[in-house]
Design an enzyme around this catalytic site. Sequence first.
Site, PDB file in Angstrom:
ATOM      1  N   ASP A  17       0.862  -1.174   0.000  1.00 52.67           N
ATOM      2  CA  ASP A  17       0.000   0.000   0.000  1.00 52.67           C
ATOM      3  C   ASP A  17       0.904   1.230   0.000  1.00 52.67           C
ATOM      4  O   ASP A  17       1.808   1.337   0.826  1.00 52.67           O
ATOM      5  CB  ASP A  17      -0.877  -0.016   1.269  1.00 52.67           C
ATOM      6  CG  ASP A  17      -2.238   0.582   1.031  1.00 52.67           C
ATOM      7  OD1 ASP A  17      -2.294   1.680   0.447  1.00 52.67           O
ATOM      8  OD2 ASP A  17      -3.240  -0.039   1.436  1.00 52.67           O
ATOM      9  N   GLU A  21      -6.305   4.091  -5.975  1.00 52.23           N
ATOM     10  CA  GLU A  21      -7.583   4.327  -5.294  1.00 52.23           C
ATOM     11  C   GLU A  21      -7.979   5.747  -5.664  1.00 52.23           C
ATOM     12  O   GLU A  21      -7.374   6.720  -5.194  1.00 52.23           O
ATOM     13  CB  GLU A  21      -7.444   4.182  -3.781  1.00 52.23           C
ATOM     14  CG  GLU A  21      -8.814   4.271  -3.108  1.00 52.23           C
ATOM     15  CD  GLU A  21      -8.776   4.864  -1.715  1.00 52.23           C
ATOM     16  OE1 GLU A  21      -9.697   4.586  -0.947  1.00 52.23           O
ATOM     17  OE2 GLU A  21      -7.835   5.609  -1.397  1.00 52.23           O
ATOM     18  N   ASP A  61     -12.605  -0.077   4.044  1.00 50.42           N
ATOM     19  CA  ASP A  61     -13.382   1.157   4.253  1.00 50.42           C
ATOM     20  C   ASP A  61     -14.882   0.934   4.037  1.00 50.42           C
ATOM     21  O   ASP A  61     -15.684   1.811   4.341  1.00 50.42           O
ATOM     22  CB  ASP A  61     -12.960   2.244   3.249  1.00 50.42           C
ATOM     23  CG  ASP A  61     -11.523   2.708   3.416  1.00 50.42           C
ATOM     24  OD1 ASP A  61     -10.992   2.623   4.535  1.00 50.42           O
ATOM     25  OD2 ASP A  61     -10.939   3.149   2.402  1.00 50.42           O
TER      26      ASP A  61
HETATM   27  O1  TEU Z   1      -9.353   5.976   1.695  1.00 47.95           O
HETATM   28  C1  TEU Z   1      -9.781   7.184   1.153  1.00 47.95           C
HETATM   29  C2  TEU Z   1     -11.202   7.242   1.145  1.00 47.95           C
HETATM   30  O2  TEU Z   1     -11.765   7.479   0.134  1.00 47.95           O
HETATM   31  C3  TEU Z   1     -11.941   6.903   2.396  1.00 47.95           C
HETATM   32  O3  TEU Z   1     -11.281   7.140   3.568  1.00 47.95           O
HETATM   33  C4  TEU Z   1     -13.147   7.672   2.406  1.00 47.95           C
HETATM   34  O4  TEU Z   1     -12.900   9.001   2.759  1.00 47.95           O
HETATM   35  C5  TEU Z   1     -14.066   7.091   3.392  1.00 47.95           C
HETATM   36  O5  TEU Z   1     -14.010   5.709   3.371  1.00 47.95           O
HETATM   37  C6  TEU Z   1     -15.428   7.513   3.048  1.00 47.95           C
HETATM   38  O6  TEU Z   1     -16.231   7.089   4.042  1.00 47.95           O
HETATM   39  C7  TEU Z   1      -8.023   5.721   1.845  1.00 47.95           C
HETATM   40  C8  TEU Z   1      -7.845   4.502   2.727  1.00 47.95           C
HETATM   41  O7  TEU Z   1      -8.406   3.392   2.100  1.00 47.95           O
HETATM   42  C9  TEU Z   1      -8.441   4.803   4.069  1.00 47.95           C
HETATM   43  O8  TEU Z   1      -8.433   3.690   4.908  1.00 47.95           O
HETATM   44  C10 TEU Z   1      -7.670   5.951   4.668  1.00 47.95           C
HETATM   45  O9  TEU Z   1      -8.260   6.333   5.874  1.00 47.95           O
HETATM   46  C11 TEU Z   1      -7.628   7.156   3.742  1.00 47.95           C
HETATM   47  O10 TEU Z   1      -7.308   6.805   2.399  1.00 47.95           O
HETATM   48  C12 TEU Z   1      -6.562   8.114   4.178  1.00 47.95           C
HETATM   49  O11 TEU Z   1      -5.307   7.561   3.951  1.00 47.95           O
END
Ligand code: TEU
Length: 546
Positions: free
Chosen positions: A100, A253, A323
């Site tokens: 990651d 992502e 998430d």
């Molecule tokens: O996720 C980004 C993201 O889109 C989510 O955190 C989103 O804001 C949330 O799920 C909406 O409810 C990535 C990672 O997958 C996440 O775990 C991290 O918290 C985030 O980035 C920050 O690094």
Amino acid sequence: MKETLKWWQTRLIYQIYPRSFMDSNNDGIGDIPGIISKLDILKSLGAGAIWLSPVYVSPDADNGYDIADYHQIDKRYGTMADMEALIQEAAKRDIKIIMDLVINHTSSEHEWFQKSRKRIEPYTDYYIWKPSDEKGRLPNNWTSAFQGSAWEFDDERGEYYLHLFDKRQPDLNYHNPLIIEEIKNVLRFWLDKGIAGFRCDVINLIYKTSLEDGKPGFLRGAEWYANQEGCHRILQELRRDVLDSYDAFTVGETFMANLEDAKAFCNKERAELDMVFNFDHLQVDRLIVKYIATKFRARKLLAILAKWQNGLDWNAVVLENHDQPRIVSHYGSMQDWEKSAKLLAILQFTLRGTPFVYQGQEIGMSNFDFTDMSNINDVESLNMESLLKKYHIPARLRWKIITDASRDNARTPLQWNDGRNAGWTKGSPWLKINSNYTQINYKNEIDDADSVFHFYQKMIRLREDDEDLLLGDFNSVYSDKSLMVYKRGKSITVLLNFSGKPAKLKLLEPLLNFENTQIIVSNTGRLSMATEIEAWEAIVLKENPV
Ligand code: TEU
Ligand code: CA
């Protein structure tokens, strides 16, 4: 055709959230030796690669998505030697490792930030700092994805810094060429260890074109930082200068990217990313934000799937991650748990693209049975709770909003057996274990040839072996409130009933011809087509060769 595909197109990519996967030393936190101990099971499932959520040194404001040192493994997860052993042990089983890459921000405890706030060179401009004006106002109106302003005042430096996520996750300054060089070194460091590529966290947000006020809306400022030309340029540079020399794979992502943005990120000539995650199809039952629920409609789901399936040459096919809520709780039904979990497997493995399975999905793990706020760890939920309290939202409504959307739904420890703590730890788990582990667990499902686990195993192989499932184009045939039908290539037809009620297939007769077809898989053991489809039934038909 199949021979010309890249490894990342044919293989299943299995996501591990290390904190919750398997605890080998009973300290209540999952770890790398725990992962190594389960590689054989993952191999038997059909995993061809593992995407490892962050295992770098982190103070855990956001469970590892706040990195304090990109070049070290956090002690709780193990040592660098453990990480190297994981890469080797995985390679022995022909499983690749994908790390990651969280480079939009670091932890506020990262040495770069600690020096930046003291204006120690060359770190002064590693982050996005802004003085306050004479009235002490915030630099702009941008909001953080984790609620509230995206700016935090730092007393030590006497300036505000930008954080699109938690205040302990300051955003890096990609206008500074030194940052890009630092990141190239991080990439090389891990690629030299033998990893196959990266899952790139919120990669489409890294470049902030301007710090002007954002338009009114939910995430204010996004028009200045999401999917910017500067971001595309940086990705091209990373690919040209580093990734290409290793033939490394990347999946971005790209939260807040529309189809046009995604096309640009994945365009082969532009050479940026290999594929992107899109989550539109997981928001069918949500209005604008994930906290506002509305009714699920198969019609809407199929329309979104068709748009992305036809819009991109190749998709990352995802139903769960760390998430998102568990898919069986989200689009399936706990009343018809087994059937609906299998229907969702049929959905995932009959779409065109690379399937990503999130740990526990393959045994049908469900959303967490929280009892109160003290069960919750997710920083997003905790920040949301404070915000809702500030606006005097009643406790019952707050609870409903949070339990429905909390990211902890997917983060409870993996259920290995029906013994104490689900066989996950002998210590005290960092997050409570779902109480349904006595029914839903690996041990039960390995022993049962008809289990959700064995169904995933079968679907993974079926997709790899069938040329139309792997490569055929996608065509919508029919959908209504709960029924969905689509074709893949010339030979495959998929019927899915997202409902606890049976449905008549009469309307479909003019559209489909079941003659000369056979059922190659169903979640009910059906042998021949009839005029009705059962509740939560899913059927894959294949035309006989002429
Ligand atoms: O996720 C980004 C993201 O889109 C989510 O955190 C989103 O804001 C949330 O799920 C909406 O409810 C990535 C990672 O997958 C996440 O775990 C991290 O918290 C985030 O980035 C920050 O690094
Ligand atoms: Ca441990």
